[in-house]
Motif scaffolding. Structure first.
Motif, PDB file in Angstrom:
ATOM      1  N   THR A 260      36.714  31.027  28.396  1.00 18.68           N
ATOM      2  CA  THR A 260      36.152  31.866  27.343  1.00 18.68           C
ATOM      3  C   THR A 260      36.390  33.345  27.652  1.00 18.68           C
ATOM      4  OG1 THR A 260      34.452  30.231  26.805  1.00 18.68           O
ATOM      5  CG2 THR A 260      34.038  32.513  26.126  1.00 18.68           C
ATOM      6  N   PHE A 261      36.151  33.737  28.903  1.00 22.83           N
ATOM      7  CA  PHE A 261      36.345  35.133  29.293  1.00 22.83           C
ATOM      8  C   PHE A 261      37.827  35.500  29.401  1.00 22.83           C
ATOM      9  CE2 PHE A 261      31.956  34.668  31.009  1.00 22.83           C
ATOM     10  CZ  PHE A 261      31.384  35.746  30.354  1.00 22.83           C
ATOM     11  N   LEU A 262      38.676  34.506  29.666  1.00 20.17           N
ATOM     12  CA  LEU A 262      40.090  34.789  29.909  1.00 20.17           C
ATOM     13  C   LEU A 262      40.782  35.351  28.664  1.00 20.17           C
ATOM     14  CD1 LEU A 262      42.444  34.717  31.870  1.00 20.17           C
ATOM     15  CD2 LEU A 262      42.841  32.318  31.226  1.00 20.17           C
ATOM     16  N   THR A 263      40.439  34.852  27.479  1.00 18.68           N
ATOM     17  CA  THR A 263      41.066  35.322  26.246  1.00 18.68           C
ATOM     18  C   THR A 263      40.867  36.825  26.069  1.00 18.68           C
ATOM     19  OG1 THR A 263      40.732  33.159  25.207  1.00 18.68           O
ATOM     20  CG2 THR A 263      41.158  35.040  23.747  1.00 18.68           C
ATOM     21  N   GLN A 264      39.618  37.273  26.235  1.00 13.82           N
ATOM     22  CA  GLN A 264      39.331  38.698  26.108  1.00 13.82           C
ATOM     23  C   GLN A 264      39.940  39.488  27.252  1.00 13.82           C
ATOM     24  OE1 GLN A 264      37.735  40.399  23.570  1.00 13.82           O
ATOM     25  NE2 GLN A 264      38.420  42.195  24.730  1.00 13.82           N
ATOM     26  N   ALA A 265      39.935  38.895  28.457  1.00 20.61           N
ATOM     27  CA  ALA A 265      40.456  39.586  29.639  1.00 20.61           C
ATOM     28  C   ALA A 265      41.940  39.905  29.488  1.00 20.61           C
ATOM     29  CB  ALA A 265      40.222  38.735  30.884  1.00 20.61           C
ATOM     30  N   GLN A 266      42.701  38.997  28.911  1.00 26.52           N
ATOM     31  CA  GLN A 266      44.134  39.241  28.739  1.00 26.52           C
ATOM     32  C   GLN A 266      44.380  40.448  27.845  1.00 26.52           C
ATOM     33  OE1 GLN A 266      45.150  35.312  27.351  1.00 26.52           O
ATOM     34  NE2 GLN A 266      45.855  34.665  29.380  1.00 26.52           N
ATOM     35  N   THR A 267      43.578  40.598  26.794  1.00 28.72           N
ATOM     36  CA  THR A 267      43.696  41.758  25.912  1.00 28.72           C
ATOM     37  C   THR A 267      43.341  43.044  26.656  1.00 28.72           C
ATOM     38  OG1 THR A 267      43.111  40.383  24.013  1.00 28.72           O
ATOM     39  CG2 THR A 267      42.890  42.775  23.745  1.00 28.72           C
ATOM     40  N   ARG A 272      44.040  48.374  28.768  1.00 32.23           N
ATOM     41  CA  ARG A 272      43.038  49.235  29.418  1.00 32.23           C
ATOM     42  C   ARG A 272      43.171  49.301  30.946  1.00 32.23           C
ATOM     43  NH1 ARG A 272      37.185  47.643  27.841  1.00 32.23           N
ATOM     44  NH2 ARG A 272      36.846  49.724  28.719  1.00 32.23           N
ATOM     45  N   TYR A 273      44.164  48.683  31.535  1.00 38.18           N
ATOM     46  CA  TYR A 273      44.211  48.499  32.987  1.00 38.18           C
ATOM     47  C   TYR A 273      44.055  49.801  33.765  1.00 38.18           C
ATOM     48  CZ  TYR A 273      45.763  46.962  37.588  1.00 38.18           C
ATOM     49  OH  TYR A 273      45.813  46.701  38.941  1.00 38.18           O
ATOM     50  N   SER A 274      44.654  50.885  33.307  1.00 38.76           N
ATOM     51  CA  SER A 274      44.656  52.143  34.062  1.00 38.76           C
ATOM     52  C   SER A 274      43.519  53.098  33.677  1.00 38.76           C
ATOM     53  CB  SER A 274      45.999  52.865  33.890  1.00 38.76           C
ATOM     54  OG  SER A 274      47.058  52.064  34.384  1.00 38.76           O
ATOM     55  N   ILE A 282      34.947  47.132  36.170  1.00 38.24           N
ATOM     56  CA  ILE A 282      35.283  46.039  37.089  1.00 38.24           C
ATOM     57  C   ILE A 282      34.599  46.240  38.444  1.00 38.24           C
ATOM     58  CG2 ILE A 282      37.177  45.046  38.441  1.00 38.24           C
ATOM     59  CD1 ILE A 282      38.925  45.341  35.926  1.00 38.24           C
ATOM     60  N   GLN A 283      34.615  47.470  38.939  1.00 36.72           N
ATOM     61  CA  GLN A 283      33.920  47.758  40.192  1.00 36.72           C
ATOM     62  C   GLN A 283      32.422  47.459  40.074  1.00 36.72           C
ATOM     63  OE1 GLN A 283      35.093  51.874  40.572  1.00 36.72           O
ATOM     64  NE2 GLN A 283      36.683  51.402  42.091  1.00 36.72           N
ATOM     65  N   THR A 284      31.845  47.783  38.944  1.00 42.13           N
ATOM     66  CA  THR A 284      30.426  47.508  38.711  1.00 42.13           C
ATOM     67  C   THR A 284      30.155  46.011  38.720  1.00 42.13           C
ATOM     68  OG1 THR A 284      30.197  49.523  37.394  1.00 42.13           O
ATOM     69  CG2 THR A 284      28.499  47.847  37.109  1.00 42.13           C
ATOM     70  N   THR A 327      41.546  36.678  37.471  1.00 44.14           N
ATOM     71  CA  THR A 327      40.541  37.070  38.462  1.00 44.14           C
ATOM     72  C   THR A 327      39.350  37.718  37.781  1.00 44.14           C
ATOM     73  OG1 THR A 327      42.310  37.427  40.091  1.00 44.14           O
ATOM     74  CG2 THR A 327      40.157  38.394  40.572  1.00 44.14           C
ATOM     75  N   TRP A 328      39.608  38.557  36.789  1.00 42.09           N
ATOM     76  CA  TRP A 328      38.549  39.225  36.042  1.00 42.09           C
ATOM     77  C   TRP A 328      37.706  38.207  35.272  1.00 42.09           C
ATOM     78  CZ3 TRP A 328      34.999  42.392  35.452  1.00 42.09           C
ATOM     79  CH2 TRP A 328      34.607  43.015  34.263  1.00 42.09           C
ATOM     80  N   ALA A 329      38.348  37.206  34.680  1.00 39.73           N
ATOM     81  CA  ALA A 329      37.620  36.164  33.948  1.00 39.73           C
ATOM     82  C   ALA A 329      36.730  35.354  34.892  1.00 39.73           C
ATOM     83  CB  ALA A 329      38.606  35.245  33.227  1.00 39.73           C
ATOM     84  N   ILE A 330      37.260  35.038  36.086  1.00 41.47           N
ATOM     85  CA  ILE A 330      36.468  34.291  37.075  1.00 41.47           C
ATOM     86  C   ILE A 330      35.244  35.097  37.503  1.00 41.47           C
ATOM     87  CG2 ILE A 330      36.488  33.405  39.441  1.00 41.47           C
ATOM     88  CD1 ILE A 330      39.460  32.662  38.960  1.00 41.47           C
ATOM     89  N   LEU A 331      35.441  36.386  37.734  1.00 43.91           N
ATOM     90  CA  LEU A 331      34.327  37.248  38.143  1.00 43.91           C
ATOM     91  C   LEU A 331      33.242  37.281  37.068  1.00 43.91           C
ATOM     92  CD1 LEU A 331      32.954  39.330  39.954  1.00 43.91           C
ATOM     93  CD2 LEU A 331      34.485  41.072  38.999  1.00 43.91           C
TER      94      LEU A 331
END
Length: 341
Positions: A260-267, A272-274, A282-284, A327-331
């Motif tokens: 569920t989180f992976l779909t949004q994470a890919q966008t 927005r990566y930089s 992400i740090q939070t 990794t972001w989706a897993i977190l």
């Protein structure tokens, strides 16, 4: 007239003496009541009778929980009761134990030794580093205990998880004999595998400790989790998912939540990566999960090492320290499943 006054005076004298005698008698009775012997404190009707303390080999044991387990209170002693011996006085256990108490042992931390069996034993018993248990790699059924569970072992060092620091104070440490890692020509860390016999030992030992001390899943951690900027053990080949699936030990994410989180994470990672605000978010999330990370809004070295430690534990197929969509989706899935209470 004189006779009348004499009779009145005599009557007053007799009455006065009689009154003083009564006062003395009453005072005497009052003094006797003050020095009544002290009686023991009576139990209230609601107080339940306490199980007896066991005496064995000249020491005391209390192996029953009479506290409220829903409040994480526990009166069980997994060893002899340690008591003071003040000179000239007697310490008694008339009202032992108080129900308001819990365990010092709140964390279970797993390590590898990066040494063979014999050197692991020598270092962990003869130098200023130690662990409560050492799991060997000799194929037998033995697990070495090196430190009393009620004492601090020197295994965690400078460490933190969520709001807790200096985890030697509140943890039990398990060291596992393992070669650690070597660096290949591309400067990539190549880790050594654990034997099946070792993992079975670790699982049985961890399950016993977790059950006895009521250690929550969020507090079963790698050394790299609590000291992400300086430690790698037990590394990406330690089978955290196997322990979770087969022994109900530690944390793991739900696959459906991750997807569920992976779909949004890919966008997010496409656009927005930089962005400092995205990096800060992400740090939070890493800090919220438990890692001791400073929020800088930059992909700095501490953040890279923290991501690497997270990947060792929860995404062992990729442990380059670079945050990607999975990794972001897993977190996010883990933060949803294991919120701070």
């Amino acid at each position: 007239m004189r006779k009348t006054l004499y009779i009145i005076g005599l009557s007053f004298f007799v009455f006065s003496c009689t009154s003083q005698k009564n006062v003395k008698q009453n005072a005497s009775r009052t003094n006797k009541q003050v020095v009544q012997p002290k009686t023991p404190v009576a139990k209230t009707p609601s107080e339940k009778p306490k199980p007896q303390i066991t005496h064995e080999g000249g020491v005391d044991f209390f192996t029953t929980n009479i506290a409220d387990a829903t409040k994480n209170n526990n009166t069980v002693s997994y060893g002899s009761i340690v008591s003071a011996k003040p000179a000239g006085y007697k310490v008694v256990k008339t009202y032992f134990p108080a129900v308001g108490q819990n365990f010092r042992q709140r964390y279970l931390i797993l390590h590898y030794t990066a040494l063979p069996d014999d050197k692991s034993v020598a270092v962990l018993t003869q130098q200023e580093v130690s662990a409560h248990y050492l799991v060997n790699n000799t194929g037998d059924n033995e697990i070495y205990q090196l430190v009393d569970e009620n004492k601090r072992a020197y295994h965690a060092g400078v460490s933190s998880w969520r709001s807790d620091k200096n985890l030697n104070d509140t943890s039990i440490g398990i060291e596992i004999v393992n070669a650690g890692f070597r660096t290949d020509s591309a400067k990539t860390r190549v880790f050594a595998a654990f034997s099946d016999d070792q993992i079975k030992k670790v699982a049985a030992l961890a399950k016993d400790i977790i059950t006895r001390y009521q250690i929550p899943a969020t507090n079963v951690l790698a050394h790299s989790d609590i000291a992400a900027t300086r430690k790698q053990d037990p590394g990406p080949l330690f089978p955290w998912k196997k322990l979770y699936d087969e022994y109900q030990i530690g944390m793991w994410y739900d696959e459906a939540a991750k997807q569920t989180f992976l779909t949004q994470a890919q966008t997010d990672f496409t656009t927005r990566y930089s962005e400092p605000a995205f990096i800060f978010m992400i740090q939070t999330a890493l800090q919220k999960f438990g890692y001791g990370l400073e929020l800088t809004g930059a992909w700095d070295d501490s953040t890279k090492k923290t991501i690497e430690a997270f990947q060792y534990h929860f995404r062992p197929e990729k442990y380059d320290g670079i945050m990607d969509a999975e990794t972001w989706a897993i977190l996010q899935a883990l933060n949803q499943k294991y919120p701070i209470k």
